[in-house]
Write a protein that holds these residues in place. Sequence first.
Motif, PDB file in Angstrom:
ATOM      1  N   GLY A 153      -1.769  -2.334  -2.874  1.00 21.54           N
ATOM      2  CA  GLY A 153      -0.838  -1.783  -1.898  1.00 21.54           C
ATOM      3  C   GLY A 153       0.588  -2.025  -2.339  1.00 21.54           C
ATOM      4  O   GLY A 153       0.939  -3.133  -2.759  1.00 21.54           O
ATOM      5  N   PHE A 154       1.416  -0.994  -2.242  1.00 23.86           N
ATOM      6  CA  PHE A 154       2.826  -1.060  -2.619  1.00 23.86           C
ATOM      7  C   PHE A 154       3.626  -0.979  -1.329  1.00 23.86           C
ATOM      8  O   PHE A 154       3.770   0.093  -0.753  1.00 23.86           O
ATOM      9  N   LEU A 155       4.130  -2.118  -0.873  1.00 24.86           N
ATOM     10  CA  LEU A 155       4.693  -2.233   0.465  1.00 24.86           C
ATOM     11  C   LEU A 155       6.190  -2.491   0.444  1.00 24.86           C
ATOM     12  O   LEU A 155       6.715  -3.134  -0.466  1.00 24.86           O
ATOM     13  N   HIS A 170       4.657   1.652   4.147  1.00 28.59           N
ATOM     14  CA  HIS A 170       5.570   0.709   4.788  1.00 28.59           C
ATOM     15  C   HIS A 170       4.871  -0.025   5.933  1.00 28.59           C
ATOM     16  O   HIS A 170       5.483  -0.795   6.655  1.00 28.59           O
ATOM     17  N   MET A 171       3.543   0.210   6.090  1.00 29.89           N
ATOM     18  CA  MET A 171       2.794  -0.385   7.186  1.00 29.89           C
ATOM     19  C   MET A 171       1.783  -1.401   6.664  1.00 29.89           C
ATOM     20  O   MET A 171       0.831  -1.056   5.968  1.00 29.89           O
ATOM     21  N   MET A 172       2.019  -2.675   6.996  1.00 30.52           N
ATOM     22  CA  MET A 172       1.112  -3.736   6.569  1.00 30.52           C
ATOM     23  C   MET A 172      -0.273  -3.559   7.176  1.00 30.52           C
ATOM     24  O   MET A 172      -1.291  -3.776   6.505  1.00 30.52           O
ATOM     25  N   ALA A 173      -0.337  -3.144   8.435  1.00 29.05           N
ATOM     26  CA  ALA A 173      -1.632  -3.004   9.097  1.00 29.05           C
ATOM     27  C   ALA A 173      -2.503  -1.983   8.380  1.00 29.05           C
ATOM     28  O   ALA A 173      -3.729  -2.120   8.323  1.00 29.05           O
ATOM     29  N   GLU A 174      -1.865  -0.960   7.822  1.00 34.12           N
ATOM     30  CA  GLU A 174      -2.579   0.077   7.083  1.00 34.12           C
ATOM     31  C   GLU A 174      -3.227  -0.502   5.833  1.00 34.12           C
ATOM     32  O   GLU A 174      -4.368  -0.185   5.493  1.00 34.12           O
ATOM     33  N   MET A 175      -2.502  -1.368   5.140  1.00 32.99           N
ATOM     34  CA  MET A 175      -2.990  -1.945   3.894  1.00 32.99           C
ATOM     35  C   MET A 175      -3.954  -3.107   4.117  1.00 32.99           C
ATOM     36  O   MET A 175      -4.775  -3.400   3.256  1.00 32.99           O
ATOM     37  N   ALA A 204      -6.499  -3.281   5.852  1.00 31.79           N
ATOM     38  CA  ALA A 204      -7.891  -2.845   5.863  1.00 31.79           C
ATOM     39  C   ALA A 204      -8.332  -2.234   4.547  1.00 31.79           C
ATOM     40  O   ALA A 204      -9.501  -1.874   4.405  1.00 31.79           O
ATOM     41  N   THR A 205      -7.407  -2.120   3.585  1.00 26.68           N
ATOM     42  CA  THR A 205      -7.720  -1.363   2.367  1.00 26.68           C
ATOM     43  C   THR A 205      -7.451  -2.127   1.081  1.00 26.68           C
ATOM     44  O   THR A 205      -8.260  -2.097   0.149  1.00 26.68           O
ATOM     45  N   ALA A 206      -6.303  -2.801   0.998  1.00 23.00           N
ATOM     46  CA  ALA A 206      -5.823  -3.323  -0.281  1.00 23.00           C
ATOM     47  C   ALA A 206      -6.469  -4.652  -0.662  1.00 23.00           C
ATOM     48  O   ALA A 206      -6.838  -5.460   0.200  1.00 23.00           O
ATOM     49  N   ASP A 207      -6.586  -4.865  -1.966  1.00 19.39           N
ATOM     50  CA  ASP A 207      -7.002  -6.150  -2.520  1.00 19.39           C
ATOM     51  C   ASP A 207      -5.789  -6.945  -3.000  1.00 19.39           C
ATOM     52  O   ASP A 207      -5.759  -8.170  -2.895  1.00 19.39           O
ATOM     53  N   GLN A 208      -4.799  -6.234  -3.531  1.00 17.85           N
ATOM     54  CA  GLN A 208      -3.590  -6.827  -4.096  1.00 17.85           C
ATOM     55  C   GLN A 208      -2.379  -6.183  -3.427  1.00 17.85           C
ATOM     56  O   GLN A 208      -2.423  -5.015  -3.031  1.00 17.85           O
ATOM     57  N   LEU A 209      -1.291  -6.940  -3.299  1.00 22.40           N
ATOM     58  CA  LEU A 209      -0.076  -6.417  -2.685  1.00 22.40           C
ATOM     59  C   LEU A 209       1.115  -6.614  -3.615  1.00 22.40           C
ATOM     60  O   LEU A 209       1.282  -7.682  -4.205  1.00 22.40           O
ATOM     61  N   VAL A 210       1.917  -5.566  -3.757  1.00 20.80           N
ATOM     62  CA  VAL A 210       3.228  -5.658  -4.381  1.00 20.80           C
ATOM     63  C   VAL A 210       4.224  -5.289  -3.285  1.00 20.80           C
ATOM     64  O   VAL A 210       4.209  -4.170  -2.768  1.00 20.80           O
ATOM     65  N   VAL A 211       5.068  -6.245  -2.899  1.00 17.65           N
ATOM     66  CA  VAL A 211       6.012  -6.041  -1.790  1.00 17.65           C
ATOM     67  C   VAL A 211       7.426  -6.047  -2.335  1.00 17.65           C
ATOM     68  O   VAL A 211       7.820  -6.972  -3.068  1.00 17.65           O
ATOM     69  N   ILE A 212       8.213  -5.018  -1.984  1.00 15.08           N
ATOM     70  CA  ILE A 212       9.599  -4.961  -2.418  1.00 15.08           C
ATOM     71  C   ILE A 212      10.515  -4.751  -1.216  1.00 15.08           C
ATOM     72  O   ILE A 212      10.098  -4.276  -0.165  1.00 15.08           O
ATOM     73  N   ARG A 242      14.033  -4.852  -4.858  1.00 13.56           N
ATOM     74  CA  ARG A 242      13.678  -6.094  -5.562  1.00 13.56           C
ATOM     75  C   ARG A 242      12.286  -6.563  -5.162  1.00 13.56           C
ATOM     76  O   ARG A 242      11.837  -6.353  -4.040  1.00 13.56           O
ATOM     77  N   LEU A 243      11.638  -7.256  -6.094  1.00 12.47           N
ATOM     78  CA  LEU A 243      10.305  -7.786  -5.834  1.00 12.47           C
ATOM     79  C   LEU A 243      10.381  -8.955  -4.859  1.00 12.47           C
ATOM     80  O   LEU A 243      11.151  -9.900  -5.053  1.00 12.47           O
ATOM     81  N   ILE A 244       9.564  -8.904  -3.809  1.00  8.12           N
ATOM     82  CA  ILE A 244       9.479  -9.990  -2.830  1.00  8.12           C
ATOM     83  C   ILE A 244       8.173 -10.760  -2.997  1.00  8.12           C
ATOM     84  O   ILE A 244       8.145 -11.991  -2.920  1.00  8.12           O
ATOM     85  N   ALA A 245       7.081 -10.048  -3.243  1.00  5.24           N
ATOM     86  CA  ALA A 245       5.787 -10.717  -3.403  1.00  5.24           C
ATOM     87  C   ALA A 245       4.891  -9.867  -4.290  1.00  5.24           C
ATOM     88  O   ALA A 245       4.944  -8.634  -4.253  1.00  5.24           O
ATOM     89  N   ASP A 246       4.066 -10.531  -5.088  1.00  9.87           N
ATOM     90  CA  ASP A 246       3.057  -9.877  -5.926  1.00  9.87           C
ATOM     91  C   ASP A 246       1.859 -10.814  -5.943  1.00  9.87           C
ATOM     92  O   ASP A 246       1.795 -11.757  -6.737  1.00  9.87           O
TER      93      ASP A 246
END
Length: 303
Positions: free
Chosen positions: A31-33, A185-190, A192-200, A204-208
Motif C-alpha cells: 500500500g502506498f499511503l 489516502h485511506m488507511m482503512a482501505e489498505m 484489509a488488503t496490504a501486506d506492506q506499507l509505504v507512507v509519505i 517525504r518518506l514517513i514509514a516503510d
Amino acid sequence: MIEATRLTKRYGDTAAVDDLTFTVAPGRVTGFLGPNGAGKSTTLRMILGLNTPTSGSVTVDGVPFSSRPRGLRHVGALLDAHDVHGGRTARAHLSALARGNRLPLSRVDEVLREVGLAKAARRRIGGFSLGMKQRLGIAGALLGDPPVLLFDEPLNGLDPEGVLWVRGLFRNLAAEGRTVFVSSHMMAEMEATADQLVVIGQGRLIADQSLREFSDRHAKRGVIVHTPDLAALDAVLRAEGASVRREGGAEGRVTGLSAARIGELAHRHGIVLHELATHTSSLESAFMSLTADSVEYLAGETR
C-alpha cells in the motif's frame, strides 16, 4: 520489483517528491499511503516514465520502464479511470491497447470477463459509471498479464461487492508472485488488503514497514475498565505507574498495564470490575496521527 532511489521531483521551489527511497517487492500487496497532495500520483507517474525526475532514479525489474517496448507486457497501471475516450466501446478501447502492445485480441474478452464487464463490452464508455470505469481501467492493467501492477485509488466509485472483488484480486495477483503497488489516502482501505506499507507526506518518506510492524509501532493500545469505584482503581493503578483517563461515568481508559495485571490489582484491593477489555486504536487513527503534519488542507483551520 520497483526500486526508487533518492527520487525527487521539483516544480520550481516546490518539491512534490523529496529524496524518496523505497522498494516494492513481488509476492505481496504494498500500500502506498499519504494524504491528498503527498506526492503519490507524481511518484507513480515517475515510475511509468510519464514524469521525469529532477534527481534520483526509479526502476522496474532493474531498468527504467520507459526503456521497455510494449510496456503492457511488463507493467499494468490504472492511474485515472476517467482518462478514456468516452465515444469508444469497452471492447474497442481494450482492443486498441492490445494492438499497440502486440497482444492477442483474445485477451480483450478474457479481461472483460475477469472484471465483470463482459455484458457491457459493446457499450460506449461515456455512459459508464465511475465504478464501471474503474473496472475497465483494471482490465487494461491486466491486459498484458504483466508481472508488475500499479493502481492509483482503485476503489473510488466501487460498490461494496466491487470493493471485496478488488481486494481479492490484489491478493490473488500477489500470491502469483507479482508486484502489486496500490496508492490510497485511506488507511482503512489498505488495512484489509496490504501486506506492506509505504507512507509519505509532503513528498517525504514517513514509514516503510509491514502492516503488522506499522500496527505495533503506531497503533495505541489501552484497556477499557468499568467499575463503580473508578476513583479507588485510579489510585491503585497510578501507584503502579499506569495512566488512567476517565471516559465518563464509571468508564476509564488505562495505558501502561495489561488487562491481566489490572484484574490482579483490582482483586487484591477488593475493587469490583464490571468490564475489563483490551482496546487498540484503529490503524486509520494511527495513520491520521502520523501524517497530521503533512496534510495540505485542514477543514476548520483558523488563520
